[in-house]
Design an enzyme around this catalytic site. Sequence first.
Site, mmCIF file in Angstrom:
data_model
loop_
_atom_site.group_PDB
_atom_site.id
_atom_site.type_symbol
_atom_site.label_atom_id
_atom_site.label_comp_id
_atom_site.label_asym_id
_atom_site.label_seq_id
_atom_site.Cartn_x
_atom_site.Cartn_y
_atom_site.Cartn_z
ATOM 1 N N GLY A 57 -3.239 -5.981 2.636
ATOM 2 C CA GLY A 57 -4.701 -5.791 3.108
ATOM 3 C C GLY A 57 -4.918 -4.446 3.769
ATOM 4 O O GLY A 57 -5.745 -4.118 4.164
ATOM 5 N N TRP B 31 -5.205 -1.555 2.185
ATOM 6 C CA TRP B 31 -6.636 -0.764 1.636
ATOM 7 C C TRP B 31 -7.845 -1.437 2.194
ATOM 8 O O TRP B 31 -8.540 -0.488 2.209
ATOM 9 C CB TRP B 31 -6.382 -0.666 0.168
ATOM 10 C CG TRP B 31 -5.178 0.083 -0.508
ATOM 11 C CD1 TRP B 31 -4.083 0.862 0.150
ATOM 12 C CD2 TRP B 31 -5.369 0.636 -1.889
ATOM 13 N NE1 TRP B 31 -3.450 1.358 -0.888
ATOM 14 C CE2 TRP B 31 -4.133 1.555 -1.966
ATOM 15 C CE3 TRP B 31 -6.052 0.593 -2.911
ATOM 16 C CZ2 TRP B 31 -3.819 2.092 -2.983
ATOM 17 C CZ3 TRP B 31 -5.837 1.321 -4.026
ATOM 18 C CH2 TRP B 31 -4.595 1.888 -4.228
ATOM 19 N N ASP C 173 -5.482 -10.890 -4.850
ATOM 20 C CA ASP C 173 -4.102 -10.589 -5.247
ATOM 21 C C ASP C 173 -3.551 -11.924 -5.618
ATOM 22 O O ASP C 173 -3.926 -13.149 -5.144
ATOM 23 C CB ASP C 173 -3.471 -10.492 -3.757
ATOM 24 C CG ASP C 173 -1.931 -9.635 -3.917
ATOM 25 O OD1 ASP C 173 -2.141 -8.300 -3.823
ATOM 26 O OD2 ASP C 173 -1.314 -10.275 -4.147
ATOM 27 N N ASP D 227 -3.973 -14.519 -10.284
ATOM 28 C CA ASP D 227 -3.404 -13.468 -11.064
ATOM 29 C C ASP D 227 -4.135 -12.853 -11.832
ATOM 30 O O ASP D 227 -4.828 -13.551 -12.807
ATOM 31 C CB ASP D 227 -2.198 -14.428 -11.688
ATOM 32 C CG ASP D 227 -1.265 -13.371 -12.708
ATOM 33 O OD1 ASP D 227 -1.717 -12.098 -12.825
ATOM 34 O OD2 ASP D 227 -0.202 -13.912 -13.071
ATOM 35 N N ASP E 23 -4.081 -1.448 -6.719
ATOM 36 C CA ASP E 23 -2.513 -0.916 -6.158
ATOM 37 C C ASP E 23 -1.615 -1.944 -6.671
ATOM 38 O O ASP E 23 -0.350 -2.183 -6.213
ATOM 39 C CB ASP E 23 -2.403 -0.936 -4.754
ATOM 40 C CG ASP E 23 -1.310 -0.103 -4.065
ATOM 41 O OD1 ASP E 23 -0.622 0.566 -4.748
ATOM 42 O OD2 ASP E 23 -1.135 -0.301 -2.868
ATOM 43 N N LYS F 194 -2.988 2.856 -9.365
ATOM 44 C CA LYS F 194 -1.420 3.299 -9.255
ATOM 45 C C LYS F 194 -0.818 3.197 -10.345
ATOM 46 O O LYS F 194 -1.154 2.297 -11.290
ATOM 47 C CB LYS F 194 -0.812 2.233 -8.106
ATOM 48 C CG LYS F 194 0.699 2.737 -7.979
ATOM 49 C CD LYS F 194 1.681 1.857 -7.528
ATOM 50 C CE LYS F 194 1.376 0.451 -6.636
ATOM 51 N NZ LYS F 194 1.809 0.687 -5.325
HETATM 52 C C1 LIG Z 1 2.012 -2.524 -3.300
HETATM 53 S S1 LIG Z 1 1.078 -4.082 -2.963
HETATM 54 C C2 LIG Z 1 -0.368 -3.665 -2.683
HETATM 55 C C3 LIG Z 1 -0.596 -2.976 -1.135
HETATM 56 C C4 LIG Z 1 -1.967 -3.083 -0.907
HETATM 57 N N1 LIG Z 1 -2.778 -2.084 -1.423
HETATM 58 C C5 LIG Z 1 -2.031 -2.934 0.765
HETATM 59 O O1 LIG Z 1 -2.865 -1.797 1.237
HETATM 60 O O2 LIG Z 1 -1.685 -3.736 1.348
HETATM 61 C C6 LIG Z 1 1.006 -4.719 -4.687
HETATM 62 C C7 LIG Z 1 0.354 -5.990 -4.808
HETATM 63 O O3 LIG Z 1 -0.012 -6.034 -6.277
HETATM 64 C C8 LIG Z 1 0.079 -7.577 -6.239
HETATM 65 N N2 LIG Z 1 -0.104 -8.089 -7.807
HETATM 66 C C9 LIG Z 1 0.959 -7.589 -8.809
HETATM 67 N N3 LIG Z 1 0.584 -8.245 -9.883
HETATM 68 C C10 LIG Z 1 -0.391 -8.939 -9.808
HETATM 69 C C11 LIG Z 1 -1.540 -9.585 -10.742
HETATM 70 N N4 LIG Z 1 -1.084 -9.646 -11.855
HETATM 71 N N5 LIG Z 1 -2.714 -10.159 -9.888
HETATM 72 C C12 LIG Z 1 -3.026 -9.842 -8.572
HETATM 73 N N6 LIG Z 1 -2.114 -8.867 -7.930
HETATM 74 C C13 LIG Z 1 -1.171 -8.657 -8.400
HETATM 75 C C14 LIG Z 1 1.400 -8.038 -5.580
HETATM 76 O O4 LIG Z 1 1.110 -9.713 -5.363
HETATM 77 C C15 LIG Z 1 1.220 -7.118 -4.319
HETATM 78 O O5 LIG Z 1 0.807 -7.768 -3.180
#
Ligand SMILES: C[S@@+](CC[C@H](N)C(=O)[O-])C[C@H]1O[C@@H](n2cnc3c(N)ncnc32)[C@H](O)[C@@H]1O
Length: 241
Positions: A85, A87, A113, A129, A153, A193
């Site tokens: 969370g 961002w 997420d 997802d 992200d 990203k």
């Molecule tokens: C680097 S973290 C994000 C950090 C976030 N921006 C923050 O500031 O806290 C990447 C996130 O992408 C999510 N993620 C990866 N694949 C996903 C998908 N198919 N659908 C939704 N979320 C996904 C992961 O669960 C993870 O929480």
Amino acid sequence: MTKKPDGKNTSGRGQRDLKVKVKTARGRKSSSTRWLQRQLNDPYVKRAQADGYRGRAAFKIMELDDKFRFLVPGARVVDLGCAPGGWCQVAVPRVNALGEKAGKAQGFILGVDLQEVEPIAGVELHQLDFMDEGADDKVKDWLGGKADVVMSDMAAASSGHKQTDHLRIIALCEAAAYLAFDVLEEGGTFVSKVLAGGAEGELQKLLKQRFTKVANVKPPASRSDSSEKFVVATGFRGAPG
Ligand SMILES: C[S@@+](CC[C@H](N)C(=O)[O-])C[C@H]1O[C@@H](n2cnc3c(N)ncnc32)[C@H](O)[C@@H]1O
């Protein structure tokens, strides 16, 4: 003690917890020990804990927004891959600014997420997802209109294979871009990203057709030893005529 973005007070417990974990893991020269040690020495991790952000990623969006200014008062934002969370925490005060210039602008933030996210005041959160069939329709329903910013992200856990990770993240970024094409207001911004690698060309081409400017940026908070960077596409041209 200081007030944190979540409205909670903390007293440096995060750093203490990290130190205990490193002490426990010492002697086992595993990659997790090295990861913990790196966390302990990372100034952004320290700043995140001191300022009450849920992760060091918060500083990446802060630095990108300081440069490109897309989290403006009143903005409607979709944050894909928002857990835990950070961002969203950065976006809340920026889109809901109170001030002479902004008036009493109230924005809207939708965070999505795979994982459950602890509630954040001012953010509508959903567990989903985004690669599931029909996920984009669900996001459009929750959004209930247009957006000014779509940011992603999203990243799958590292497979340890650079090319596989690159292709996976490009697929996530492309899926986010197609949502942006459907929901962005004219002039809107897309931030995502990516990990550097061979498949970026097509993505850049796609974005350049729909936005007036596409920049590739490595914010200072992004680790220098990672191939991570961010694509910031500004000036959405709207639906093709
Ligand atoms: C680097 S973290 C994000 C950090 C976030 N921006 C923050 O500031 O806290 C990447 C996130 O992408 C999510 N993620 C990866 N694949 C996903 C998908 N198919 N659908 C939704 N979320 C996904 C992961 O669960 C993870 O929480």
